[in-house]
Design a protein around this motif. Structure first.
Motif, PDB file in Angstrom:
ATOM      1  N   ALA A 286       0.869  -1.014  -0.059  1.00  0.00           N
ATOM      2  CA  ALA A 286      -0.084   0.061  -0.045  1.00  0.00           C
ATOM      3  C   ALA A 286       0.900   1.379   0.033  1.00  0.00           C
ATOM      4  N   LYS A 287       2.092   1.222   0.306  1.00  0.00           N
ATOM      5  CA  LYS A 287       2.835   2.193   0.241  1.00  0.00           C
ATOM      6  C   LYS A 287       3.340   2.921  -1.234  1.00  0.00           C
ATOM      7  N   ALA A 288       3.272   4.116  -1.317  1.00  0.00           N
ATOM      8  CA  ALA A 288       3.861   4.805  -2.522  1.00  0.00           C
ATOM      9  C   ALA A 288       5.348   4.302  -2.819  1.00  0.00           C
ATOM     10  N   ASP A 289       5.761   4.620  -3.892  1.00  0.00           N
ATOM     11  CA  ASP A 289       7.350   4.373  -4.439  1.00  0.00           C
ATOM     12  C   ASP A 289       8.094   5.593  -3.757  1.00  0.00           C
ATOM     13  N   ASN A 290       9.078   5.051  -2.969  1.00  0.00           N
ATOM     14  CA  ASN A 290      10.229   6.408  -2.485  1.00  0.00           C
ATOM     15  C   ASN A 290      10.896   6.807  -3.736  1.00  0.00           C
ATOM     16  N   GLU A 291      11.881   7.762  -3.599  1.00  0.00           N
ATOM     17  CA  GLU A 291      12.358   8.396  -4.557  1.00  0.00           C
ATOM     18  C   GLU A 291      13.500   7.525  -5.196  1.00  0.00           C
ATOM     19  N   GLU A 292      14.067   6.530  -4.493  1.00  0.00           N
ATOM     20  CA  GLU A 292      14.817   5.584  -4.968  1.00  0.00           C
ATOM     21  C   GLU A 292      14.055   4.661  -5.879  1.00  0.00           C
ATOM     22  N   LYS A 293      13.048   4.055  -5.547  1.00  0.00           N
ATOM     23  CA  LYS A 293      11.952   3.240  -6.531  1.00  0.00           C
ATOM     24  C   LYS A 293      11.693   4.193  -7.557  1.00  0.00           C
ATOM     25  N   LYS A 294      11.298   5.372  -7.524  1.00  0.00           N
ATOM     26  CA  LYS A 294      10.989   6.082  -8.678  1.00  0.00           C
ATOM     27  C   LYS A 294      12.127   6.265  -9.806  1.00  0.00           C
ATOM     28  N   GLU A 295      13.323   6.540  -9.123  1.00  0.00           N
ATOM     29  CA  GLU A 295      14.479   6.693 -10.123  1.00  0.00           C
ATOM     30  C   GLU A 295      14.885   5.360 -10.737  1.00  0.00           C
ATOM     31  N   GLY A 296      14.573   4.115  -9.933  1.00  0.00           N
ATOM     32  CA  GLY A 296      14.754   2.890 -10.507  1.00  0.00           C
ATOM     33  C   GLY A 296      13.758   2.604 -11.825  1.00  0.00           C
TER      34      GLY A 296
ATOM     35  N   ALA B  86       4.072   3.109 -19.832  1.00  0.00           N
ATOM     36  CA  ALA B  86       2.973   3.819 -19.008  1.00  0.00           C
ATOM     37  C   ALA B  86       2.666   2.913 -17.638  1.00  0.00           C
ATOM     38  N   TYR B  87       2.907   1.664 -17.601  1.00  0.00           N
ATOM     39  CA  TYR B  87       2.604   0.947 -16.358  1.00  0.00           C
ATOM     40  C   TYR B  87       3.537   1.329 -15.228  1.00  0.00           C
ATOM     41  N   TYR B  88       5.014   1.718 -15.732  1.00  0.00           N
ATOM     42  CA  TYR B  88       5.814   2.243 -14.878  1.00  0.00           C
ATOM     43  C   TYR B  88       5.682   3.661 -14.334  1.00  0.00           C
ATOM     44  N   GLU B  89       5.131   4.418 -15.222  1.00  0.00           N
ATOM     45  CA  GLU B  89       4.835   5.828 -14.940  1.00  0.00           C
ATOM     46  C   GLU B  89       3.706   5.734 -13.941  1.00  0.00           C
ATOM     47  N   ALA B  90       2.725   5.012 -14.129  1.00  0.00           N
ATOM     48  CA  ALA B  90       1.489   4.833 -13.288  1.00  0.00           C
ATOM     49  C   ALA B  90       1.771   4.254 -11.896  1.00  0.00           C
ATOM     50  N   MET B  91       2.627   3.438 -11.814  1.00  0.00           N
ATOM     51  CA  MET B  91       3.191   2.942 -10.469  1.00  0.00           C
ATOM     52  C   MET B  91       3.902   4.166  -9.729  1.00  0.00           C
ATOM     53  N   ALA B  92       4.783   4.695 -10.550  1.00  0.00           N
ATOM     54  CA  ALA B  92       5.617   5.790  -9.825  1.00  0.00           C
ATOM     55  C   ALA B  92       4.666   6.822  -9.354  1.00  0.00           C
ATOM     56  N   ALA B  93       3.610   7.144 -10.082  1.00  0.00           N
ATOM     57  CA  ALA B  93       2.730   8.212  -9.560  1.00  0.00           C
ATOM     58  C   ALA B  93       1.824   8.035  -8.695  1.00  0.00           C
ATOM     59  N   ARG B  94       1.556   6.847  -8.292  1.00  0.00           N
ATOM     60  CA  ARG B  94       0.664   6.334  -7.330  1.00  0.00           C
ATOM     61  C   ARG B  94       0.812   7.020  -6.007  1.00  0.00           C
TER      62      ARG B  94
END
Length: 265
Positions: A118-128, A182-190
């Motif tokens: 349920a957690k959002a991506d942290n900055e490290e995950k978004k960068e990945g 699009a999937y990666y961008e959607a996950m990073a923005a959640r």
């Protein structure tokens, strides 16, 4: 039976009869992810398995967000006149299930997070994720997936399930590059949805792989006490693909959880 509405832009499988179970696939996957589970569950339940936008059989819709994919699943429930269901999502599918639970909690009988958080991506995950997008765009999606997807399995099962790993890679290759991006961008923005877990009044299932690098154990463990009722299962020597790595065991757990949700309502 495969069904569709909206000129084929919304597509799903409908198998079995009984209380409704919805199984939502994740990134670089499609409804075939759940074939083993569907074969088992359809003997006792009605199983709805969407193919999300961007898979081989459904056009990519834009803009694509976790919330738009939740609305996509909700449209299926409306089309089938389903007023309550146990909803289980794998990885990105869990993010979609949480978004659905947030907006339409009255239609939920239980929520399952299968290697999800349920957690959002942290900055490290978004960068990945941003780096992964660049790699796909530079070297091609197929090359990226062939290098990345085997790592969704634990070291122990990598050596014992070569056919399954190859099948998983081929499944991923059915998704085109724009959909994967699009999937990666959607996950990073959640957004963070831990508050959704706190608010739920239905049982929540956590399926966790001890060797899961995509959704690590220490990410999920703080969440298991948030719901009123939690069922927690931690698999040894399992990565991000428990529905394949320990199919028999995970099927038993799913059936027990679904049966409990029927009694809890």
């Amino acid at each position: 039976m495969r069904k569709s509405i909206n000129n084929g832009n919304i597509t799903w499988l409908d198998e079995g009869q009984g209380a409704t179970i919805v199984l939502i696939h994740g990134f670089a996957e499609n409804s075939a992810l759940w074939d083993i589970q569907t074969t088992q569950l359809k003997t006792r339940y009605r199983v709805i398995i969407p193919d999300l936008p961007g898979t081989a059989v459904v056009p990519l819709s834009t803009p694509l967000t976790i919330e738009s994919m939740a609305e996509y699943v909700y449209a299926i429930l409306l089309a089938e006149n389903i007023s309550d269901a146990v909803i289980i999502g794998h990885s990105m599918g869990g993010y979609i299930a949480l978004a659905l639970a947030e907006k339409y909690p009255s239609g939920l009988k239980g929520l399952g997070l299968f290697h999800s958080t349920a957690k959002a991506d942290n900055e490290e995950k978004k960068e990945g994720r941003r780096k992964s997008i660049k790699l796909m765009e530079q070297y091609g999606a197929d090359t990226f997936l062939r290098q990345t997807l085997p790592n969704m399995f634990s070291p122990a099962t990598k050596s014992t399930l070569p056919a399954e790993i190859e099948a998983y890679v081929k499944m991923g290759m059915e998704c085109q590059l724009p959909a994967l991006v699009a999937y990666y961008e959607a996950m990073a923005a959640r957004p963070d949805r831990t508050d959704v877990l706190k608010a739920l009044r239905v049982p929540v299932l956590f399926m966790i792989g001890k060797d899961d690098n995509a959704v690590p154990l220490d990410n999920v463990l703080p969440q298991i006490t948030l719901p009123r009722v939690s069922s927690i299962h931690i698999f040894e020597n399992v990565g991000h693909m428990g529905m394949w790595e320990v199919a028999t065991e995970s099927n038993v757990i799913l059936e027990q959880f679904i049966a409990f949700c029927q009694l809890s309502s």
